[in-house]
Write an enzyme that holds these catalytic residues in place. Structure first.
Site, PDB file in Angstrom:
ATOM      1  N   CYS A 114       0.840  -1.195   0.000  1.00 36.12           N
ATOM      2  CA  CYS A 114       0.000   0.000   0.000  1.00 36.12           C
ATOM      3  C   CYS A 114       0.881   1.253   0.000  1.00 36.12           C
ATOM      4  O   CYS A 114       1.834   1.368   0.766  1.00 36.12           O
ATOM      5  CB  CYS A 114      -0.909  -0.020   1.218  1.00 36.12           C
ATOM      6  SG  CYS A 114      -2.168   1.223   1.085  1.00 36.12           S
ATOM      7  N   ASP A 217      -3.040  -6.094 -13.315  1.00 31.51           N
ATOM      8  CA  ASP A 217      -3.579  -5.930 -14.665  1.00 31.51           C
ATOM      9  C   ASP A 217      -4.134  -7.194 -15.299  1.00 31.51           C
ATOM     10  O   ASP A 217      -4.234  -7.268 -16.523  1.00 31.51           O
ATOM     11  CB  ASP A 217      -2.538  -5.310 -15.608  1.00 31.51           C
ATOM     12  CG  ASP A 217      -2.101  -3.919 -15.159  1.00 31.51           C
ATOM     13  OD1 ASP A 217      -2.768  -3.343 -14.274  1.00 31.51           O
ATOM     14  OD2 ASP A 217      -1.093  -3.420 -15.696  1.00 31.51           O
TER      15      ASP A 217
HETATM   16  C1  LIG Z   1      -9.945  -0.009  -4.192  1.00 29.51           C
HETATM   17  C2  LIG Z   1      -8.646  -0.742  -3.972  1.00 29.51           C
HETATM   18  C3  LIG Z   1      -8.238  -1.000  -2.686  1.00 29.51           C
HETATM   19  C4  LIG Z   1      -7.041  -1.685  -2.446  1.00 29.51           C
HETATM   20  N1  LIG Z   1      -6.698  -2.011  -1.177  1.00 29.51           N
HETATM   21  C5  LIG Z   1      -5.605  -2.794  -0.938  1.00 29.51           C
HETATM   22  C6  LIG Z   1      -5.320  -3.281   0.369  1.00 29.51           C
HETATM   23  O1  LIG Z   1      -6.051  -3.039   1.329  1.00 29.51           O
HETATM   24  N2  LIG Z   1      -4.215  -4.054   0.516  1.00 29.51           N
HETATM   25  C7  LIG Z   1      -3.380  -4.366  -0.530  1.00 29.51           C
HETATM   26  O2  LIG Z   1      -2.390  -5.085  -0.347  1.00 29.51           O
HETATM   27  N3  LIG Z   1      -3.650  -3.930  -1.778  1.00 29.51           N
HETATM   28  C8  LIG Z   1      -4.740  -3.173  -2.000  1.00 29.51           C
HETATM   29  N4  LIG Z   1      -5.056  -2.801  -3.276  1.00 29.51           N
HETATM   30  C9  LIG Z   1      -4.217  -3.283  -4.386  1.00 29.51           C
HETATM   31  C10 LIG Z   1      -4.758  -4.587  -4.947  1.00 29.51           C
HETATM   32  O3  LIG Z   1      -4.705  -5.620  -3.984  1.00 29.51           O
HETATM   33  C11 LIG Z   1      -3.969  -5.043  -6.183  1.00 29.51           C
HETATM   34  O4  LIG Z   1      -2.633  -5.243  -5.820  1.00 29.51           O
HETATM   35  C12 LIG Z   1      -4.014  -4.011  -7.301  1.00 29.51           C
HETATM   36  O5  LIG Z   1      -5.332  -3.550  -7.517  1.00 29.51           O
HETATM   37  C13 LIG Z   1      -3.446  -4.584  -8.613  1.00 29.51           C
HETATM   38  O6  LIG Z   1      -4.183  -5.691  -9.025  1.00 29.51           O
HETATM   39  P1  LIG Z   1      -5.299  -5.576 -10.201  1.00 29.51           P
HETATM   40  O7  LIG Z   1      -4.611  -5.019 -11.400  1.00 29.51           O
HETATM   41  O8  LIG Z   1      -5.763  -6.999 -10.387  1.00 29.51           O
HETATM   42  O9  LIG Z   1      -6.360  -4.669  -9.688  1.00 29.51           O
HETATM   43  C14 LIG Z   1      -6.229  -2.095  -3.528  1.00 29.51           C
HETATM   44  C15 LIG Z   1      -6.650  -1.799  -4.826  1.00 29.51           C
HETATM   45  C16 LIG Z   1      -7.834  -1.137  -5.056  1.00 29.51           C
HETATM   46  C17 LIG Z   1      -8.275  -0.872  -6.471  1.00 29.51           C
END
Ligand SMILES: Cc1cc2nc3c(=O)[nH]c(=O)nc-3n(C[C@H](O)[C@H](O)[C@H](O)COP(=O)(O)O)c2cc1C
Length: 334
Positions: A114, A217
């Site tokens: 984060c 992604d």
């Molecule tokens: C709304 C939102 C909240 C997120 N909250 C967290 C979180 O609490 N902890 C974490 O490790 N990553 C968090 N992430 C990151 C996601 O776990 C993930 O790593 C990121 O969205 C990339 O993956 P994706 O391309 O499949 O979305 C968050 C992402 C989004 C969009």
């Protein structure tokens, strides 16, 4: 082509848990609460879910912290469910881990991804990737504190172009982490640019005996297949593409196993799942109803994307004050 690659979905072992299939729900604050995690598991194809992040510091003051306590919402029907903690103080992290395990956490996940100031200003989240000594101490302390498997979710590194995930992953494995998930962007990128999956490949190349879960992604089965193939990762984690779309895991699983895509859900199926999401939330939330509704509105809207002629429904959902309002809004498409 896919039939020649049956190993893509080989179940993975994280401590005492078998993750089958190795497709996992990413932790997402404000999104991956109990109702959404249940839906992802019910739909099939999702081998592991994860809670939103919890502050290890706030956990120490649990008696006074209504919101934190309300987020302790996981149940045995979700198992395996990882509970994610953030913080930079090894002792606080260890104590928080004990608390969530006492509440039934199946795994503890440490957030090193984060990038928002609220999390990094205290040295937690992705900021730990700037201080690998402390990062490893945190993992070590948590591993020693609990019997359940401990996993870590990292970014590629903190500063743009400075990869620390590879070195960290090796050390984390040595001190007992049982899996590493890699969001292949740097913290400074936030969500901009493209995830560089080669960093997942690099982590996989140095980690000897624990699964590496790729993240970033993946929006459909073709992406997941490419991530498995290009990186050699053991599992794929999906975040944004699962929002309002908890079918994605079974779609990916089906396509990898059979070589053919599943039909996309009909408008009626989407509306029914949207309603079920609302019902589950309002039946089970420990938040105050007003807070639950505010969060829920944002989640429900996601089911409407690409739904034709949904402007009125959208407007009603954004202003809903009760389950009845949501039922009324969705009635034309149920
Ligand atoms: C709304 C939102 C909240 C997120 N909250 C967290 C979180 O609490 N902890 C974490 O490790 N990553 C968090 N992430 C990151 C996601 O776990 C993930 O790593 C990121 O969205 C990339 O993956 P994706 O391309 O499949 O979305 C968050 C992402 C989004 C969009």
């Amino acid at each position: 082509m896919i039939a020649d690659q049956p190993t893509l979905l080989t179940p993975i072992t994280i401590g005492n848990w078998t993750i089958d299939p190795p497709l996992t729900l990413a932790p997402m604050a404000g999104q991956t609460n109990h109702p959404f995690r249940v839906l992802c598991r019910e739909m099939g194809g999702c081998g592991l879910v994860c809670t939103e992040l919890f502050s290890s510091h706030a956990m120490q003051f649990k008696g006074n912290h209504h919101r934190t306590m309300a987020m302790i919402d996981w149940t045995p029907e979700e198992a395996p469910c990882a509970v994610q903690l953030f913080g930079a103080n090894p002792q606080h992290m260890a104590e928080a881990a004990k608390i969530v395990v006492d509440y039934g956490a199946n795994l503890v996940d440490i957030n090193m991804g984060c990038w928002v100031p609220k999390v990094t200003k205290g040295g937690g989240g992705a900021a730990l990737l700037k201080d690998l000594c402390t990062a490893v101490e945190v993992v070590h302390a948590v591993v020693n504190a609990v019997q359940v498997p401990v996993t870590v979710k990292v970014r590629a590194g903190f500063e743009n172009g400075v990869i620390t995930a590879v070195q960290f992953a090796k050390r984390a494995e040595e001190v007992g982490a049982k899996a590493i998930a890699v969001h292949a962007r740097f913290a400074e990128q936030g969500f901009t640019g493209k995830a560089d999956w080669d960093i997942i490949r690099q982590v996989k190349a140095v980690v000897k005996s624990i699964p590496v879960i790729g993240n970033g992604d993946v929006t459909n089965a073709d992406d997941a297949i490419r991530m498995f193939e290009q990186t050699g990762c053991d599992g794929v984690m999906i975040g944004r593409a699962a929002l309002g779309n908890p079918w994605i895991f079974r779609q990916i699983e089906h396509q990898i196993r059979t070589g053919t895509p599943l039909p996309t859900p009909t408008i009626q199926e989407r509306a029914q799942t949207c309603l079920r999401h609302a019902q589950l939330t309002l039946q089970t939330t420990k938040l105050r109803e007003r807070s639950a509704l505010l969060e829920l509105r944002g989640q429900l809207i996601k089911y409407l994307s690409n739904m034709p002629d949904s402007t009125t429904i959208r407007h009603q959902i954004v202003h809903c004050e009760s389950l009845q309002d949501i039922e009324n809004a969705l009635a034309p498409v149920l």
